[in-house]
Write an enzyme that holds these catalytic residues in place. Structure first.
Site, PDB file in Angstrom:
ATOM      1  N   HIS A 153      -0.899  -0.869  -3.076  1.00  0.00           N
ATOM      2  CA  HIS A 153      -1.799  -0.739  -1.923  1.00  0.00           C
ATOM      3  C   HIS A 153      -3.065   0.067  -2.183  1.00  0.00           C
ATOM      4  CE1 HIS A 153       0.501  -2.704   1.225  1.00  0.00           C
ATOM      5  NE2 HIS A 153       1.599  -2.067   0.857  1.00  0.00           N
ATOM      6  N   HIS A 166       5.099   1.105  -5.390  1.00  0.00           N
ATOM      7  CA  HIS A 166       4.546   0.047  -4.537  1.00  0.00           C
ATOM      8  C   HIS A 166       3.263   0.534  -3.849  1.00  0.00           C
ATOM      9  CE1 HIS A 166       4.332  -3.148  -1.543  1.00  0.00           C
ATOM     10  NE2 HIS A 166       4.306  -2.225  -0.597  1.00  0.00           N
ATOM     11  N   SER A 191       2.712  -5.059  -7.198  1.00  0.00           N
ATOM     12  CA  SER A 191       3.730  -4.080  -7.608  1.00  0.00           C
ATOM     13  C   SER A 191       5.025  -4.773  -8.019  1.00  0.00           C
ATOM     14  CB  SER A 191       4.001  -3.092  -6.465  1.00  0.00           C
ATOM     15  OG  SER A 191       4.507  -3.764  -5.325  1.00  0.00           O
ATOM     16  N   GLU A 242       0.097  -7.548   1.896  1.00  0.00           N
ATOM     17  CA  GLU A 242       1.296  -7.561   1.060  1.00  0.00           C
ATOM     18  C   GLU A 242       1.318  -8.719   0.064  1.00  0.00           C
ATOM     19  OE1 GLU A 242       3.211  -5.185   0.721  1.00  0.00           O
ATOM     20  OE2 GLU A 242       3.305  -4.060   2.587  1.00  0.00           O
TER      21      GLU A 242
END
Ligand SMILES: [Fe+2]
Length: 446
Positions: free
Chosen positions: A285, A280, A344, A325
């Site tokens: 990110h 993730h 992700s 997010e």
């Protein structure tokens, strides 16, 4: 003479949750004269208490005076009263008050301001504070009943727990099983990115392959990535045990620090993780942390969170949720994904760009209030026109927050400055004037 700020070394690392309960801040004013500071310190020493911070600033209410904020490591009423009486006995001291766990950013008449980090090493206070997971696993974690996985995860968590500012980032020797999990996730997501990811993400991704060892056969190291990001935008990564509180996590962004887990999800289900893991963080990110406009957007969220009320931190965390997010952005006639939760997740990356969910224009005042589920696909997404446009809107929103002071990040000292005195504001104005002169000279030379 009195304009020095005195900080008491390692003892200036208050824990926002635990130490507040046994800490008191003394406030008092002192006339500016030779030996004034010495005299106050002598009086405090005579009280036989430990000081964890001493800071001073020019008095707002009286010229040629300085306000002092002194943290002592007790809140026992009898001890505090004794210290107050001792300070009052010093002739040059006025207006002595014990003001609980207040911070330097607030005057006694202002509302309480939560503690926030001022310098990079203050982020060390977050190292052992996680909301959940951390050293333990919840019962619904796929690795909860696998002692080998738990032991391995704990080993990696311990590296984050003991990491401190200035140390080299820990390097993890990933096992063949961990690398196989990474390969499965990487390969599938990588094939989806050209269709769903925003152009900034697609621009950076090959650079990560070239510079940081991104690829299906190796899990990249935080240290290599962090060095690359530092060169691109000044962002750096910092290992973390698990989920931080929203306040702590957002505070880190003010320093362009992104807290990242280093362990990987359980091999039994490469397509599911109930917590952030390196897939993730590194795939979702990291890429956009190398984009200057995105980096600015995240830092603005972080700066706004410093000393913000709980209510405002919740709003900022919601904005983070719907941008970093689960953010979408417009690209001409198309909409693309830039949120890490999407980039992700195979399923949601595809779903988000269908007609099924609602898509609203990014508007921080509305976005900040939107409710959201955390265990299922989002029913609503917010679409930014661009990172720059989102940053402008965010700044406007931040100016409506109730925080009684402004802060700026000083990249030279890697510290946060509270703009709460004429001197500091003058210094900022001079710095801006100097930059403007540079701009004018550059325009002249074109
Ligand atoms: Fe995340």
């Amino acid at each position: 003479m009195m304009k020095v700020e005195v900080q008491a070394g390692a003892a200036t690392q208050p824990d926002a949750c635990e130490e507040k309960a046994s800490r008191t801040t003394l406030f008092f004013s002192v006339r500016d004269q030779v030996g004034a500071l010495d005299e106050c310190l002598r009086a405090l020493k005579a009280s036989d208490i430990s000081l964890t911070r001493i800071e001073s600033r020019p008095s707002k209410s009286e010229e040629r005076s300085y306000d002092f904020f002194v943290d002592i490591d007790t809140d026992a009423p009898e001890v505090v009263q004794k210290v107050v009486d001792t300070i009052k006995s010093v002739e040059i001291v006025r207006d002595v008050r014990a003001i609980g766990s207040l911070d330097i950013a607030q005057a006694p008449s202002q509302p309480q301001v939560p503690w926030f980090p001022r310098k990079m090493s203050d982020l060390d206070t977050f190292a052992e504070k996680v909301l959940e997971m951390g050293e333990e696993l919840s019962s619904d974690h796929p690795g909860a009943n696998d002692p080998v996985y738990r032991r391995r995860r704990l080993e990696i968590v311990q590296m984050a727990k003991t990491y401190r500012t200035g140390q080299p980032l820990p390097r993890v020797e990933y096992t063949a099983e961990e690398t196989a999990t990474w390969r499965e996730v990487y390969t599938r997501l990588h094939s989806m990115y050209p269709r769903y990811a925003c152009r900034e993400f697609l621009h950076v991704f090959p650079l990560l392959e070239q510079n940081c060892g991104y690829g299906p056969d190796k899990i990249p190291q935080l240290d290599d990535i962090s060095r690359f990001l530092k060169d691109c935008t000044g962002f750096s990564l910092r290992p973390v045990m698990g989920l931080l509180t929203p306040r702590d996590f957002l505070n880190g962004l003010a320093f362009r620090v992104f807290h990242s887990t280093q362990y990987i999800r359980h091999h039994s289900d490469p397509y599911y993780t109930p917590e952030p893991d390196c897939c993730h963080e590194l795939l979702g990110h990291v890429p956009l942390l190398a984009d200057p406009h995105y980096a600015q957007l995240l830092q603005e969220i972080g700066l706004a969170s410093l000393g913000a009320s709980d209510e405002d931190v919740e709003k900022l965390a919601t904005i983070f949720w719907f941008t970093a997010e689960f953010g979408l952005c417009r690209e001409g006639a198309n909409v693309r994904s830039y949120g890490a939760g999407l980039l992700s997740s195979f399923g949601e990356l595809e779903y988000a760009l269908t007609e099924a969910p609602s898509k609203q224009p990014f508007d921080p005042s509305k976005t900040a209030l939107q409710k959201y589920p955390i265990t299922e696909y989002q029913p609503t997404y917010f679409v930014a026109e661009s990172f720059r446009d989102a940053t402008v809107k965010l700044r406007e929103f931040n100016s409506t927050m109730r925080r009684p002071f402004q802060v700026r990040y000083d990249p030279y000292t890697q510290s946060v400055e509270v703009l709460d005195s004429k001197d500091k504001i003058h210094h900022l104005a001079r710095a801006i004037a100097s930059e403007m002169q540079l701009l004018a000279d550059a325009v002249d030379q074109l």
